[in-house]
Design an enzyme around this catalytic site. Structure first.
Site, PDB file in Angstrom:
ATOM      1  N   TYR A 157     -43.857   0.955  11.322  1.00  0.00           N
ATOM      2  CA  TYR A 157     -42.458   1.415  11.207  1.00  0.00           C
ATOM      3  C   TYR A 157     -42.142   1.879   9.781  1.00  0.00           C
ATOM      4  CZ  TYR A 157     -37.327   1.112  11.746  1.00  0.00           C
ATOM      5  OH  TYR A 157     -35.979   1.379  11.782  1.00  0.00           O
TER       6      TYR A 157
ATOM      7  N   LYS B 179     -41.155   5.616   8.602  1.00  0.00           N
ATOM      8  CA  LYS B 179     -39.864   5.860   7.945  1.00  0.00           C
ATOM      9  C   LYS B 179     -40.048   6.408   6.523  1.00  0.00           C
ATOM     10  CE  LYS B 179     -37.038   4.685  11.286  1.00  0.00           C
ATOM     11  NZ  LYS B 179     -36.208   5.712  11.938  1.00  0.00           N
TER      12      LYS B 179
HETATM   13  P1  NAP Z   1     -31.689   1.164  19.537  1.00  0.00           P
HETATM   14  O1  NAP Z   1     -30.378   0.463  19.730  1.00  0.00           O
HETATM   15  O2  NAP Z   1     -32.933   0.478  19.971  1.00  0.00           O
HETATM   16  O3  NAP Z   1     -31.578   2.608  20.210  1.00  0.00           O
HETATM   17  C1  NAP Z   1     -32.687   3.475  20.176  1.00  0.00           C
HETATM   18  C2  NAP Z   1     -32.314   4.814  20.741  1.00  0.00           C
HETATM   19  O4  NAP Z   1     -33.475   5.656  20.652  1.00  0.00           O
HETATM   20  C3  NAP Z   1     -31.884   4.762  22.186  1.00  0.00           C
HETATM   21  O5  NAP Z   1     -30.825   5.662  22.405  1.00  0.00           O
HETATM   22  C4  NAP Z   1     -33.132   5.247  22.915  1.00  0.00           C
HETATM   23  O6  NAP Z   1     -32.877   5.942  24.128  1.00  0.00           O
HETATM   24  C5  NAP Z   1     -33.688   6.235  21.930  1.00  0.00           C
HETATM   25  N1  NAP Z   1     -35.093   6.518  22.179  1.00  0.00           N
HETATM   26  C6  NAP Z   1     -36.125   5.641  22.269  1.00  0.00           C
HETATM   27  N2  NAP Z   1     -37.261   6.291  22.548  1.00  0.00           N
HETATM   28  C7  NAP Z   1     -36.941   7.615  22.633  1.00  0.00           C
HETATM   29  C8  NAP Z   1     -37.683   8.799  22.897  1.00  0.00           C
HETATM   30  N3  NAP Z   1     -39.004   8.746  23.135  1.00  0.00           N
HETATM   31  N4  NAP Z   1     -37.026   9.982  22.921  1.00  0.00           N
HETATM   32  C9  NAP Z   1     -35.686  10.049  22.710  1.00  0.00           C
HETATM   33  N5  NAP Z   1     -34.932   8.936  22.454  1.00  0.00           N
HETATM   34  C10 NAP Z   1     -35.561   7.760  22.411  1.00  0.00           C
HETATM   35  O7  NAP Z   1     -31.917   1.496  17.994  1.00  0.00           O
HETATM   36  P2  NAP Z   1     -30.869   1.623  16.791  1.00  0.00           P
HETATM   37  O8  NAP Z   1     -30.800   0.319  16.109  1.00  0.00           O
HETATM   38  O9  NAP Z   1     -29.634   2.266  17.266  1.00  0.00           O
HETATM   39  O10 NAP Z   1     -31.696   2.594  15.829  1.00  0.00           O
HETATM   40  C11 NAP Z   1     -31.419   3.975  15.727  1.00  0.00           C
HETATM   41  C12 NAP Z   1     -32.203   4.542  14.546  1.00  0.00           C
HETATM   42  O11 NAP Z   1     -31.823   3.852  13.359  1.00  0.00           O
HETATM   43  C13 NAP Z   1     -33.711   4.396  14.671  1.00  0.00           C
HETATM   44  O12 NAP Z   1     -34.357   5.514  14.114  1.00  0.00           O
HETATM   45  C14 NAP Z   1     -33.985   3.167  13.839  1.00  0.00           C
HETATM   46  O13 NAP Z   1     -35.310   3.147  13.373  1.00  0.00           O
HETATM   47  C15 NAP Z   1     -32.980   3.350  12.726  1.00  0.00           C
HETATM   48  N6  NAP Z   1     -32.639   2.137  12.006  1.00  0.00           N
HETATM   49  C16 NAP Z   1     -32.078   1.088  12.633  1.00  0.00           C
HETATM   50  C17 NAP Z   1     -31.757  -0.051  11.891  1.00  0.00           C
HETATM   51  C18 NAP Z   1     -31.111  -1.250  12.515  1.00  0.00           C
HETATM   52  O14 NAP Z   1     -30.949  -2.265  11.790  1.00  0.00           O
HETATM   53  N7  NAP Z   1     -30.728  -1.234  13.769  1.00  0.00           N
HETATM   54  C19 NAP Z   1     -32.035  -0.100  10.523  1.00  0.00           C
HETATM   55  C20 NAP Z   1     -32.618   0.995   9.920  1.00  0.00           C
HETATM   56  C21 NAP Z   1     -32.913   2.117  10.670  1.00  0.00           C
HETATM   57  P3  NAP Z   1     -33.014   5.198  25.573  1.00  0.00           P
HETATM   58  O15 NAP Z   1     -31.885   4.234  25.623  1.00  0.00           O
HETATM   59  O16 NAP Z   1     -32.882   6.293  26.545  1.00  0.00           O
HETATM   60  O17 NAP Z   1     -34.351   4.534  25.560  1.00  0.00           O
END
Ligand code: NAP
Length: 251
Positions: A160, A164
């Protein structure tokens, strides 16, 4: 609606992975700013439909499109569909992402590869797919969601954090390539945000490392994305990484 609230009026934004979590909050925020939002999802049609319904209930415009952003053909078809239906694409938010955590010594190659394929190659595929129309229009905003772990590394997240960190390099290189044609590329690096991705984590050590003493909300990340998408607010920013991390990483 105030002038700033409507700052994306008439524009079209594509948000990947917008069926829940941070992507859903970004979709709602950009729609509130006046953009027509294309809600991409992979496997949650119900989540995507709920986001579209919420935007419409608030008086905004949105529709959903299923595509795996790690799949070249599906990405090309998605961008083609947006351009055919809307005639323009002004903002791309590369948000879709997954984790497959594990210590490096025992990490299975598919767990390495799937995270690189989606979190890094997916950003490349979507950026390349929108670049032709944005460069031709001599306007566009690309916003990539990276993570603070790209900046300091994290045990159990070699795949990851590598992906990133790659997104930051990709952001800067594409920003340098596209700048002369009026297209900006920036990244947002969230810290620990309350979403499905973080719900299983042990919160105590995380909270101890955050000066603001709490996890972030999805809306707080969405606010930074809205700023980077807005004109003229962020028109003179490109190749930057904006941290939304409660002060976790101060450089
Ligand atoms: P999340 O709640 O797990 O949601 C992930 C999203 O990505 C869902 O809408 C999912 O769609 C979609 N997705 C997964 N596989 C996919 C694919 N193959 N093609 C298209 N869409 C896909 O994650 P989140 O926490 O909102 O994270 C969103 C972004 O922020 C990510 O890039 C993550 O790495 C980054 N981020 C998150 C955090 C954190 O603390 N949460 C921190 C830093 C960065 P489905 O529902 O249809 O599967």
């Amino acid at each position: 609606m105030t002038a700033s609230a409507a700052s994306l009026e008439g524009q079209v934004a594509l948000v990947t992975g917008a069926s829940r979590g941070i992507g859903a909050a970004i979709a709602l925020e950009l729609a509130a700013a006046g953009a027509t939002v294309v809600v991409n999802y992979a496997s949650s049609p119900g989540g995507a439909a709920a986001v579209v319904a919420q935007i419409e209930a608030a008086g905004g415009k949105a529709w959903s499109h299923q595509a795996n952003v790690a799949d070249e053909e599906q990405v090309e078809a998605m961008v083609k569909a947006v351009l055919e239906r809307e005639g323009r694409l002004d903002v791309l938010v590369n948000n879709a992402g997954i984790t497959r955590d594990g210590l490096l010594m025992r990490m299975k190659t598919p767990d390495w590869q799937s995270v690189i394929d989606l979190n890094l190659t997916g950003v490349f595929l979507c950026t390349r797919a929108v670049s032709r129309s944005m460069l031709k229009a001599r306007a566009g905003r690309i916003i990539n969601i990276t993570s603070v772990v790209a900046l300091f590394g994290n045990p159990g997240q070699a795949n990851y954090s590598a992906a990133k960190a790659g997104v930051i390099g990709l952001t800067r290189s594409s920003a340098a390539e596209f700048a002369s044609r009026g297209v900006t590329v920036n990244a947002v690096a969230p810290g620990f945000i309350d979403s499905d991705m973080t719900k299983e984590l042990d919160k105590e050590p995380i909270l101890a490392a955050i000066p603001l003493g709490r996890m972030g909300t999805t809306a707080e990340v969405a606010g930074a994305v809205r700023f980077l998408a807005a004109d003229p607010a962020a028109a003179y920013m490109t190749g930057q990484v904006l941290q939304v991390d409660g002060g976790m990483v101060m450089r």
